[in-house]
Enzyme design. Structure first.
Site, PDB file in Angstrom:
ATOM      1  N   ASN A   1       0.741  -1.161   0.111  1.00 39.99           N
ATOM      2  CA  ASN A   1       0.225  -0.064   0.071  1.00 39.99           C
ATOM      3  C   ASN A   1       0.878   1.270   0.079  1.00 39.99           C
ATOM      4  OD1 ASN A   1      -3.172  -0.442   0.282  1.00 39.99           O
ATOM      5  ND2 ASN A   1      -2.257  -1.985   1.335  1.00 39.99           N
TER       6      ASN A   1
ATOM      7  N   VAL B   1       8.247  -2.763  -4.780  1.00 37.17           N
ATOM      8  CA  VAL B   1       9.484  -3.134  -5.014  1.00 37.17           C
ATOM      9  C   VAL B   1       9.707  -4.039  -6.135  1.00 37.17           C
ATOM     10  CG1 VAL B   1      11.538  -4.568  -3.750  1.00 37.17           C
ATOM     11  CG2 VAL B   1       9.940  -3.289  -2.450  1.00 37.17           C
TER      12      VAL B   1
ATOM     13  N   GLY C   1      -4.592 -11.259   1.717  1.00 39.63           N
ATOM     14  CA  GLY C   1      -3.953 -10.452   1.009  1.00 39.63           C
ATOM     15  C   GLY C   1      -2.747 -11.268   0.601  1.00 39.63           C
TER      16      GLY C   1
ATOM     17  N   ASP D   1       0.160 -10.636  -0.294  1.00 39.74           N
ATOM     18  CA  ASP D   1       1.413 -10.448   0.432  1.00 39.74           C
ATOM     19  C   ASP D   1       1.812 -11.512   1.396  1.00 39.74           C
ATOM     20  OD1 ASP D   1      -0.376  -9.075   1.594  1.00 39.74           O
ATOM     21  OD2 ASP D   1       0.790  -7.353   2.477  1.00 39.74           O
TER      22      ASP D   1
HETATM   23  N1  LIG Z   1      14.356   3.078  11.325  1.00 45.00           N
HETATM   24  C1  LIG Z   1      13.495   3.514  10.539  1.00 45.00           C
HETATM   25  N2  LIG Z   1      12.675   4.301  10.728  1.00 45.00           N
HETATM   26  C2  LIG Z   1      11.442   4.971   9.781  1.00 45.00           C
HETATM   27  N3  LIG Z   1      11.200   3.815   8.896  1.00 45.00           N
HETATM   28  C3  LIG Z   1      12.023   2.895   8.554  1.00 45.00           C
HETATM   29  C4  LIG Z   1      13.167   2.493   9.467  1.00 45.00           C
HETATM   30  N4  LIG Z   1      13.815   1.454   8.964  1.00 45.00           N
HETATM   31  C5  LIG Z   1      13.309   1.062   7.747  1.00 45.00           C
HETATM   32  N5  LIG Z   1      11.923   1.907   7.599  1.00 45.00           N
HETATM   33  C6  LIG Z   1      11.143   2.042   6.614  1.00 45.00           C
HETATM   34  O1  LIG Z   1      10.382   0.673   6.630  1.00 45.00           O
HETATM   35  C7  LIG Z   1       9.716   0.302   5.459  1.00 45.00           C
HETATM   36  C8  LIG Z   1       9.840  -1.016   5.389  1.00 45.00           C
HETATM   37  O2  LIG Z   1       9.697  -1.375   3.889  1.00 45.00           O
HETATM   38  P1  LIG Z   1       8.495  -2.529   3.975  1.00 45.00           P
HETATM   39  O3  LIG Z   1       8.493  -2.827   2.336  1.00 45.00           O
HETATM   40  O4  LIG Z   1       8.269  -3.589   4.899  1.00 45.00           O
HETATM   41  O5  LIG Z   1       7.030  -1.688   4.207  1.00 45.00           O
HETATM   42  P2  LIG Z   1       6.348  -0.449   3.487  1.00 45.00           P
HETATM   43  O6  LIG Z   1       7.055  -0.515   1.993  1.00 45.00           O
HETATM   44  O7  LIG Z   1       6.416   0.904   4.297  1.00 45.00           O
HETATM   45  O8  LIG Z   1       5.006  -1.017   3.584  1.00 45.00           O
HETATM   46  P3  LIG Z   1       4.197  -1.610   2.389  1.00 45.00           P
HETATM   47  O9  LIG Z   1       4.790  -3.093   1.877  1.00 45.00           O
HETATM   48  O10 LIG Z   1       2.813  -2.077   3.064  1.00 45.00           O
HETATM   49  O11 LIG Z   1       4.126  -0.778   0.995  1.00 45.00           O
HETATM   50  C9  LIG Z   1      10.297   1.246   4.566  1.00 45.00           C
HETATM   51  O12 LIG Z   1       9.490   2.225   3.989  1.00 45.00           O
HETATM   52  C10 LIG Z   1      11.598   1.906   5.172  1.00 45.00           C
HETATM   53  O13 LIG Z   1      11.803   3.133   4.761  1.00 45.00           O
HETATM   54  C1  LIG Z   2      -3.182  -6.381   5.386  1.00 45.16           C
HETATM   55  C2  LIG Z   2      -2.393  -5.932   4.193  1.00 45.16           C
HETATM   56  C3  LIG Z   2      -2.763  -4.681   4.090  1.00 45.16           C
HETATM   57  C4  LIG Z   2      -0.903  -5.962   4.647  1.00 45.16           C
HETATM   58  O1  LIG Z   2      -0.397  -5.681   3.421  1.00 45.16           O
HETATM   59  C5  LIG Z   2      -2.972  -6.864   2.985  1.00 45.16           C
HETATM   60  O2  LIG Z   2      -2.526  -8.236   3.026  1.00 45.16           O
HETATM   61  C6  LIG Z   2      -4.205  -6.689   2.655  1.00 45.16           C
HETATM   62  O3  LIG Z   2      -4.929  -5.888   2.077  1.00 45.16           O
HETATM   63  N1  LIG Z   2      -5.170  -7.886   3.067  1.00 45.16           N
HETATM   64  C7  LIG Z   2      -6.469  -8.124   2.723  1.00 45.16           C
HETATM   65  C8  LIG Z   2      -7.233  -8.651   4.123  1.00 45.16           C
HETATM   66  C9  LIG Z   2      -6.426 -10.101   4.613  1.00 45.16           C
HETATM   67  O4  LIG Z   2      -5.340 -10.346   4.431  1.00 45.16           O
HETATM   68  O5  LIG Z   2      -7.235 -10.651   5.281  1.00 45.16           O
END
Ligand SMILES: Nc1ncnc2c1ncn2[C@@H]1O[C@H](COP(=O)(O)OP(=O)(O)OP(=O)(O)O)[C@@H](O)[C@H]1O
Ligand SMILES: CC(C)(CO)[C@@H](O)C(=O)NCCC(=O)O
Ligand SMILES: [K+]
Length: 257
Positions: free
Chosen positions: A9, A13, A107, A109
């Site tokens: 969200n 990557v 989800g 992921d």
């Molecule tokens: N010390 C820190 N403080 C703040 N943010 C951090 C720190 N270390 C890592 N991060 C952030 O944590 C996040 C980890 O990435 P990850 O892909 O797990 O989640 P996301 O990208 O935030 O969420 P999603 O996968 O839901 O989009 C990255 O955005 C990175 O910048």
């Molecule tokens: C919970 C999140 C937002 C985590 O990325 C994603 O896995 C999602 O949208 N899941 C749908 C609901 C579920 O996993 O039960």
């Protein structure tokens, strides 16, 4: 070569897998307005910058944001002349069962993490993923996804405080020196950091109790090491878990089609 795309969200990557290892990984913010052409301009300039001349022949996508999938399909088709595998969609089979209430959409992921976790560590797992939300995925003895927990993400929790309360600033998470904060920022960081330590411990303990068998706790996502610094919450940390799962699911599907 395989292009694996993990759309969360907040962030998306892209990783290139050559059959043995990841050659490169790039991150961009998730925006559903982004077109196939924009993805290509972005990706090809990064590849050029790293002097990477590879031919992408396969694409796999996991997306928690349904709206981005259309443009990623066009991107794969137009620029790599391939039909992507999209986790959770028709045409993608998983090497593990999903045992949840009928009609529930898990989800993708979380499914990908389950596949990766079972492949690397075997069954009876709790996988804690620190993303936009913090999710706990429960993996049964046979590798099946059998449910879990969804909690507000670390950054989301801090952002919610800032958004809702006029006097609370935007702050980044860090491990506070003390629990008793002596200024606003320290108080907020303490609430979220130590609150989260408690959340993780309690949720994992209760899952283990309900599951009734010893479980390994695996963590992924950039913030896991920060919490592990304070207490030994996780048995393993694997930052590439989702990407590894995409590679496993891709191989599994290509061998069967
Ligand atoms: N010390 C820190 N403080 C703040 N943010 C951090 C720190 N270390 C890592 N991060 C952030 O944590 C996040 C980890 O990435 P990850 O892909 O797990 O989640 P996301 O990208 O935030 O969420 P999603 O996968 O839901 O989009 C990255 O955005 C990175 O910048
Ligand atoms: C919970 C999140 C937002 C985590 O990325 C994603 O896995 C999602 O949208 N899941 C749908 C609901 C579920 O996993 O039960
Ligand atoms: K993620």
């Amino acid at each position: 070569m395989l292009l694996a795309i993990d759309c969360g969200n907040t962030n998306t990557v892209f990783s290139i897998w050559d059959g043995t290892r990841f050659l490169a990984t790039w991150r961009t913010s998730t925006e559903h307005q982004r077109t196939a052409d924009q993805y290509y301009v972005w990706l090809s300039s990064l590849m050029k910058f790293q002097k990477m001349e590879v031919e992408i022949t396969e694409v796999i996508v996991s997306s928690t944001v349904p709206r981005v999938v259309f443009n990623l399909r066009v991107f794969a088709d137009r620029y790599f002349n391939t039909r992507p595998i999209v986790v959770g969609k028709e045409g993608c089979i998983l090497p593990v069962d999903v045992r949840v209430d009928t009609g529930t959409q898990v989800g993708p992921d979380r499914l990908v993490n389950t596949v990766a976790g079972f492949d690397l560590y075997g069954g009876d797992l709790i996988i804690v993923d620190f993303g936009t939300a913090t999710t706990f995925d429960v993996v049964d003895t046979d590798g099946a996804y059998i449910g879990g927990v969804i909690a507000p993400g670390v950054n989301l929790s801090l952002e919610a405080l800032h958004q809702a309360a006029a006097a609370l600033p935007h702050v980044d998470i860090t491990k506070p020196q003390a629990v008793i904060g002596t200024n606003t920022v320290a108080c907020m960081q303490s609430g979220v950091f130590w609150g989260y330590i408690g959340l993780i411990k309690e949720v994992c303990a209760r899952i283990q109790g309900e599951h009734g068998r010893p479980m390994k706790v695996i963590s992924t996502g950039g913030l896991a090491p920060l919490f592990q610094q304070a207490e030994a919450l996780f048995d393993e940390f694997n930052d590439d878990l989702t990407m590894h799962g995409l590679v496993v699911i891709n191989k599994y599907n290509r061998e069967r089609n």
